[in-house]
Design a protein around this motif. Structure first.
Motif, mmCIF file in Angstrom:
data_model
loop_
_atom_site.group_PDB
_atom_site.id
_atom_site.type_symbol
_atom_site.label_atom_id
_atom_site.label_comp_id
_atom_site.label_asym_id
_atom_site.label_seq_id
_atom_site.Cartn_x
_atom_site.Cartn_y
_atom_site.Cartn_z
ATOM 1 N N GLU A 33 0.793 -1.027 -0.205
ATOM 2 C CA GLU A 33 0.089 -0.116 -0.045
ATOM 3 C C GLU A 33 0.912 1.237 -0.123
ATOM 4 O OE1 GLU A 33 -3.379 1.851 2.780
ATOM 5 O OE2 GLU A 33 -3.120 -0.052 2.930
ATOM 6 N N LYS A 34 0.727 2.251 -0.982
ATOM 7 C CA LYS A 34 1.366 3.273 -1.088
ATOM 8 C C LYS A 34 1.020 4.464 -0.025
ATOM 9 C CE LYS A 34 2.492 2.789 -5.880
ATOM 10 N NZ LYS A 34 2.614 3.514 -7.367
ATOM 11 N N VAL A 35 1.779 5.332 0.416
ATOM 12 C CA VAL A 35 1.682 6.131 1.423
ATOM 13 C C VAL A 35 1.090 7.597 0.406
ATOM 14 C CG1 VAL A 35 2.633 7.840 2.974
ATOM 15 C CG2 VAL A 35 3.402 5.588 2.823
ATOM 16 N N ASP A 36 -0.201 7.734 0.980
ATOM 17 C CA ASP A 36 -0.938 9.161 0.303
ATOM 18 C C ASP A 36 -0.169 10.138 0.950
ATOM 19 O OD1 ASP A 36 -2.513 11.183 -0.694
ATOM 20 O OD2 ASP A 36 -4.124 9.801 -0.501
ATOM 21 N N VAL A 37 0.730 10.907 0.150
ATOM 22 C CA VAL A 37 1.464 11.781 0.779
ATOM 23 C C VAL A 37 0.707 13.071 1.196
ATOM 24 C CG1 VAL A 37 3.433 13.598 0.567
ATOM 25 C CG2 VAL A 37 3.484 11.046 -0.358
ATOM 26 N N GLN A 38 -0.255 13.599 0.297
ATOM 27 C CA GLN A 38 -0.946 14.665 0.267
ATOM 28 C C GLN A 38 -2.194 14.404 1.447
ATOM 29 O OE1 GLN A 38 -2.670 16.293 -3.239
ATOM 30 N NE2 GLN A 38 -3.793 17.886 -2.218
ATOM 31 N N TYR A 39 -2.575 13.327 1.372
ATOM 32 C CA TYR A 39 -3.676 12.932 2.730
ATOM 33 C C TYR A 39 -2.775 13.098 4.036
ATOM 34 C CZ TYR A 39 -6.260 10.177 5.835
ATOM 35 O OH TYR A 39 -6.860 9.894 7.077
ATOM 36 N N GLN A 64 5.244 21.883 21.240
ATOM 37 C CA GLN A 64 4.917 23.238 21.430
ATOM 38 C C GLN A 64 5.854 24.179 21.436
ATOM 39 O OE1 GLN A 64 3.999 20.789 23.213
ATOM 40 N NE2 GLN A 64 1.866 20.680 23.843
ATOM 41 N N LYS A 65 7.339 23.758 21.675
ATOM 42 C CA LYS A 65 8.277 24.784 21.648
ATOM 43 C C LYS A 65 8.708 24.915 20.151
ATOM 44 C CE LYS A 65 9.607 23.792 26.447
ATOM 45 N NZ LYS A 65 10.673 23.329 27.272
ATOM 46 N N SER A 66 8.222 24.303 19.294
ATOM 47 C CA SER A 66 8.589 24.398 17.630
ATOM 48 C C SER A 66 7.737 24.380 16.855
ATOM 49 C CB SER A 66 9.910 23.363 17.452
ATOM 50 O OG SER A 66 8.966 22.213 17.687
ATOM 51 N N VAL A 67 6.361 25.150 17.158
ATOM 52 C CA VAL A 67 5.041 25.052 16.438
ATOM 53 C C VAL A 67 5.576 25.960 15.228
ATOM 54 C CG1 VAL A 67 2.863 25.865 16.414
ATOM 55 C CG2 VAL A 67 3.660 24.795 18.470
ATOM 56 N N SER A 68 6.235 27.028 15.316
ATOM 57 C CA SER A 68 6.359 27.623 13.805
ATOM 58 C C SER A 68 7.007 26.796 13.057
ATOM 59 C CB SER A 68 7.058 29.007 14.419
ATOM 60 O OG SER A 68 8.221 28.903 14.924
ATOM 61 N N GLN A 69 7.981 26.152 13.312
ATOM 62 C CA GLN A 69 8.999 25.414 12.527
ATOM 63 C C GLN A 69 7.989 24.247 11.892
ATOM 64 O OE1 GLN A 69 12.592 23.710 14.345
ATOM 65 N NE2 GLN A 69 12.854 22.259 12.446
ATOM 66 N N LEU A 70 7.325 23.596 12.571
ATOM 67 C CA LEU A 70 6.460 22.495 12.294
ATOM 68 C C LEU A 70 5.356 23.210 11.456
ATOM 69 C CD1 LEU A 70 5.486 19.642 12.663
ATOM 70 C CD2 LEU A 70 3.677 20.451 14.477
ATOM 71 N N VAL A 71 4.678 24.333 11.501
ATOM 72 C CA VAL A 71 3.557 24.855 10.459
ATOM 73 C C VAL A 71 4.414 25.272 9.248
ATOM 74 C CG1 VAL A 71 2.267 26.725 10.061
ATOM 75 C CG2 VAL A 71 2.075 25.594 12.154
ATOM 76 N N SER A 72 5.655 25.856 9.522
ATOM 77 C CA SER A 72 6.366 26.284 8.154
ATOM 78 C C SER A 72 6.830 24.997 7.319
ATOM 79 C CB SER A 72 7.802 26.878 8.529
ATOM 80 O OG SER A 72 7.321 28.096 9.057
ATOM 81 N N GLU A 73 7.220 23.969 7.846
ATOM 82 C CA GLU A 73 7.906 22.785 7.210
ATOM 83 C C GLU A 73 6.756 21.779 6.278
ATOM 84 O OE1 GLU A 73 10.222 20.188 9.730
ATOM 85 O OE2 GLU A 73 12.042 21.598 9.512
ATOM 86 N N THR A 74 5.490 21.824 7.298
ATOM 87 C CA THR A 74 4.387 21.302 6.595
ATOM 88 C C THR A 74 3.911 22.099 5.358
ATOM 89 O OG1 THR A 74 3.742 20.407 8.802
ATOM 90 C CG2 THR A 74 1.998 20.383 7.215
ATOM 91 N N THR A 106 6.414 21.557 2.545
ATOM 92 C CA THR A 106 6.499 20.239 2.140
ATOM 93 C C THR A 106 5.272 19.989 1.193
ATOM 94 O OG1 THR A 106 7.371 19.593 4.189
ATOM 95 C CG2 THR A 106 6.522 17.704 2.789
ATOM 96 N N LEU A 107 4.033 20.529 1.620
ATOM 97 C CA LEU A 107 2.855 20.452 0.792
ATOM 98 C C LEU A 107 3.125 21.153 -0.454
ATOM 99 C CD1 LEU A 107 0.230 19.410 0.332
ATOM 100 C CD2 LEU A 107 -0.716 21.650 1.475
ATOM 101 N N ARG A 108 3.946 22.425 -0.475
ATOM 102 C CA ARG A 108 4.074 23.055 -1.643
ATOM 103 C C ARG A 108 5.040 22.209 -2.570
ATOM 104 N NH1 ARG A 108 5.705 29.154 0.670
ATOM 105 N NH2 ARG A 108 3.909 30.180 0.640
ATOM 106 N N CYS A 109 5.737 21.653 -2.096
ATOM 107 C CA CYS A 109 6.843 20.749 -2.970
ATOM 108 C C CYS A 109 6.245 19.754 -3.619
ATOM 109 C CB CYS A 109 8.143 20.276 -2.028
ATOM 110 S SG CYS A 109 9.324 21.429 -1.314
ATOM 111 N N PHE A 110 5.466 19.000 -2.630
ATOM 112 C CA PHE A 110 4.685 17.950 -3.195
ATOM 113 C C PHE A 110 3.921 18.405 -4.460
ATOM 114 C CE2 PHE A 110 0.547 15.527 -3.409
ATOM 115 C CZ PHE A 110 1.129 14.319 -3.752
ATOM 116 N N LEU A 111 2.992 19.515 -4.344
ATOM 117 C CA LEU A 111 2.234 19.794 -5.549
ATOM 118 C C LEU A 111 3.047 20.309 -6.713
ATOM 119 C CD1 LEU A 111 -0.490 21.873 -3.201
ATOM 120 C CD2 LEU A 111 -0.727 19.508 -4.382
ATOM 121 N N ILE A 112 4.351 21.041 -6.365
ATOM 122 C CA ILE A 112 5.202 21.533 -7.438
ATOM 123 C C ILE A 112 5.541 19.897 -8.020
ATOM 124 C CG2 ILE A 112 7.181 22.385 -7.982
ATOM 125 C CD1 ILE A 112 6.823 24.408 -5.653
ATOM 126 N N LYS A 113 5.921 19.239 -7.452
ATOM 127 C CA LYS A 113 6.413 17.931 -8.043
ATOM 128 C C LYS A 113 5.412 17.349 -9.046
ATOM 129 C CE LYS A 113 8.697 13.551 -6.999
ATOM 130 N NZ LYS A 113 9.192 12.612 -6.128
#
Length: 656
Positions: free
Chosen positions: A463-469, A593-603, A606-613
């Protein structure tokens, strides 16, 4: 209809851990609680409850949700019934309107059967207390058994008049349908040549309502009071959509809290045994209601305690047959004790004729470990006959083989060797033989199943991982957990440098998490693609934007059942893998909680990169053929590749 103000009050007052604690034995696990799944047969706890988030998740079955969702799943309540149950538990006033005949007709089949059963309980109870025949016959019988008014009312006991159609006709007059009176077994319908005949199943009997763990009426037991040899002394409701006798224990709704508190459950045979014990002050007692003990009934107890004490009558003829029930309890990994009463006594009569202290003392002093009990019973039967003694030893070792815990098995073998005067080596060899036979049977079964498996084996694919999901799921998680938090974000602005190359320049800004996510997705015109997440996303943004004090619990309560279950899964995922008490080992894991901004930005990145690809791959599909005709597409691909490279650089990823 229940007012929204009442519903909100119920959600604000109800404590999830308290409500679930009535049904499942919960143990503290860090900031959460853990217990055995009430929805599947498991040995290792995977059922988690978060008091902080007020949600639960059952990792074995995939179910989850809030306090109402639990009651709807576990007790098959409708939404209004779950609210009413909680309101009653927390003494919240709730407006109840009488159901019209039209509403009764609209109720689904299962619900209609519950309504009929609950009506029947009230009818039989009312007959017992209000009618002359009920008081003279039914109430007199219960008084002779020594039951007080308080006890009779607590257990909802009643009386069915010795008339063919008394109950059925009244129920039909009240608007209840014959179809559901028949399906619950309260009314027996016989098709005749001339006309359909209908009559009360329980006519002329005192009535014992049988409840679910939450207190819903599932069925009835009725005891006849005449000496009619053709009629059964006790008559139970037949199996139905709501009543499965192999999955029900009489008195469990009254005993559940005491069982968990005392960490022990007394198991008796009859209704009056349970009632008399309760009246004497011993509440951690349930009955198998005359049926052979089943694995489902044992699992019901297992959620509340690991300890069962089986109480037998002093002159129980079916004692040996009852021993099979002990083996079933052992198979579930539970601890079993057995207590027999003096000859001529049973739990009912003994507790009736003795005070609370005497009963408790007797149970403490006479409860034997199952192996001591079984040994004394079977040795008595073997009567110094060597062959019978050998069979007895084999029988006891067979019971020991049922125990999953290896250490317990060894201790019991040692105890058996001491009591039966047989060497431990012989007993261990016998245990090994039983184990080999069990393993051989299991192998045989596996081989049979393997034939069927081989047919589908080649069809299986990874089963493939649904990255966008997964990324959209992560966005919903961040909105739920940190949506209203103010964070400092490092935004990336696309600029042209002196050499004419596109570069991403960082720019700091303060923003709430939900605003950052919403604006980033809007800027790139990104829409969530999975319907559940898409709908939830817009609802979340709206709530976070409008409400200063956003409550996850209130938000979940307004979602559809399947969506609330998915949301609970998202929120409880961290709880499953949480690290607890590591600080005392001088290990300090980084808190999310101490790295929420980093978590948001990275997510988002990553979604942008996936959609660009994905966009690049679609563009490539359109370049097949003459390359000169596709120069514009190729230029667009190159731009996307450059942007993708920049974004991945920001994510500290190396692209091949």
């Amino acid at each position: 209809m229940i007012s929204k103000a009442t519903i909100d009050q119920v959600y604000e007052t109800a404590r999830l851990e308290e409500v679930i604690g009535d049904f499942v034995q919960l143990k503290k696990s860090g900031s959460s609680f853990k217990g055995l799944s009430p929805f599947s047969d498991e040995r290792t706890p995977s059922f988690m409850v978060s008091p902080v988030k007020q949600i639960w998740k059952d990792f074995s079955s995939g179910k989850g949700g809030n306090v109402v969702a639990f009651l709807m799943e576990h007790e098959h309540f409708t939404y209004p019934e779950a609210i009413k149950y909680l309101a009653k538990k927390y003494n919240i006033e709730i407006e109840e309107t009488e159901q019209s005949n039209e509403q009764k007709e609209l109720a689904n089949e299962r619900e209609s059967m519950y309504l009929v059963s609950e009506y029947a309980q009230k009818y039989f109870s009312n007959t017992l207390w209000q009618s002359e025949l009920g008081k003279a016959i039914g109430l007199s019988y219960f008084k002779e058994r020594g039951f007080t008014d308080e006890t009779i009312k607590k257990f909802g006991l009643g009386y069915s008049l010795d008339q063919w159609e008394a109950f059925t006709n009244r129920a039909l007059d009240e608007g209840y349908q014959l179809e559901f009176l028949q399906k619950t077994g309260l009314t027996i319908v016989k098709e005749g040549t001339d006309a359909t005949k209908k009559f009360d199943r329980f006519k002329g009997r005192v009535m014992f309502p049988i409840h679910s763990m939450s207190g819903r009426v599932l069925g009835f037991g009725g005891r006849i009071l005449t000496n009619d040899k053709k009629a059964a002394k006790y008559l139970n409701s037949p199996e139905s959509e709501i009543y499965h006798k192999s999955k029900v224990l009489y008195g469990i709704n009254f005993a559940k809290q005491a069982i968990a508190k005392e960490d022990n459950c007394y198991l008796v045979e009859g209704y009056t045994d349970v009632i008399q014990f309760h009246q004497r002050g011993i509440q951690n007692v349930v009955a198998s209601s005359g049926t052979a003990l089943t694995p489902d009934q044992i699992r019901l107890i297992n959620r509340l305690t690991k300890n069962i004490t089986v109480l037998f009558d002093g002159d129980a003829a079916g004692l040996r047959a009852s021993l099979r029930g002990i083996d079933l309890i052992l198979e579930q990994g539970m601890n079993v004790k057995v207590c027999t009463f003096p000859e001529g006594e049973d739990p009912d009569s003994f507790s009736k004729n003795n005070g609370y202290e005497e009963v408790v003392l007797y149970l403490q002093e006479n409860s034997k470990d199952f192996i001591q009990f079984k040994t004394s019973l079977l040795v008595e039967e073997s009567n110094n006959d060597p062959i019978k003694k050998a069979d007895t030893v084999r029988d006891i070792v067979n019971s020991i083989s049922k125990i999953p815990d290896q250490i317990k098995r060894e201790i019991y073998i040692q105890e058996c060797a001491r009591l039966m005067n047989v060497s431990e080596e012989v007993l261990f060899n016998t245990l090994a033989q039983i184990g080999k036979k069990g393993a051989a049977d299991a192998v045989k079964k596996v081989k049979q199943e393997q034939k069927a498996f081989e047919i589908v084996k080649n069809k299986q694919t990874v089963e493939k991982v649904d990255v966008q999901y997964e990324l959209e799921r992560k966005i919903i998680e961040m909105l739920l957990l940190y949506g209203n938090q103010e964070q400092e974000f490092e935004d990336l602005i696309l600029k042209e440098n002196e050499e004419g190359d596109l570069v991403l320049e960082p720019e700091s800004m303060e923003s709430k998490v939900y605003e950052k996510i919403y604006l980033d997705l809007q800027e790139d015109e990104i829409e969530l693609t999975h319907s559940q997440f898409k709908n939830t996303y817009y609802k979340l943004i709206e709530e976070l934007n409008e409400k200063e004090n956003f409550s996850v619990n209130t938000f979940i309560s307004n979602l559809e059942h399947d969506i609330s279950s998915e949301i609970s899964s998202i929120l409880m995922e961290d709880e499953k893998y949480a690290l607890h008490n590591w600080e005392r080992k001088n290990i300090y894991p980084k808190e999310k909680q101490k790295s929420v901004s980093q978590l948001v930005s990275e997510t988002i990145l990553t979604l942008r990169c996936f959609l660009i690809k994905r966009r690049i791959e679609k563009l490539k599909e359109g370049t097949e053929g003459n390359m000169e005709d596709n120069s514009e597409i190729l230029e667009e691909i190159m731009n996307y590749l450059q942007l993708n490279k920049l974004l991945n650089k920001k994510l500290n990823r190396v692209l091949s």
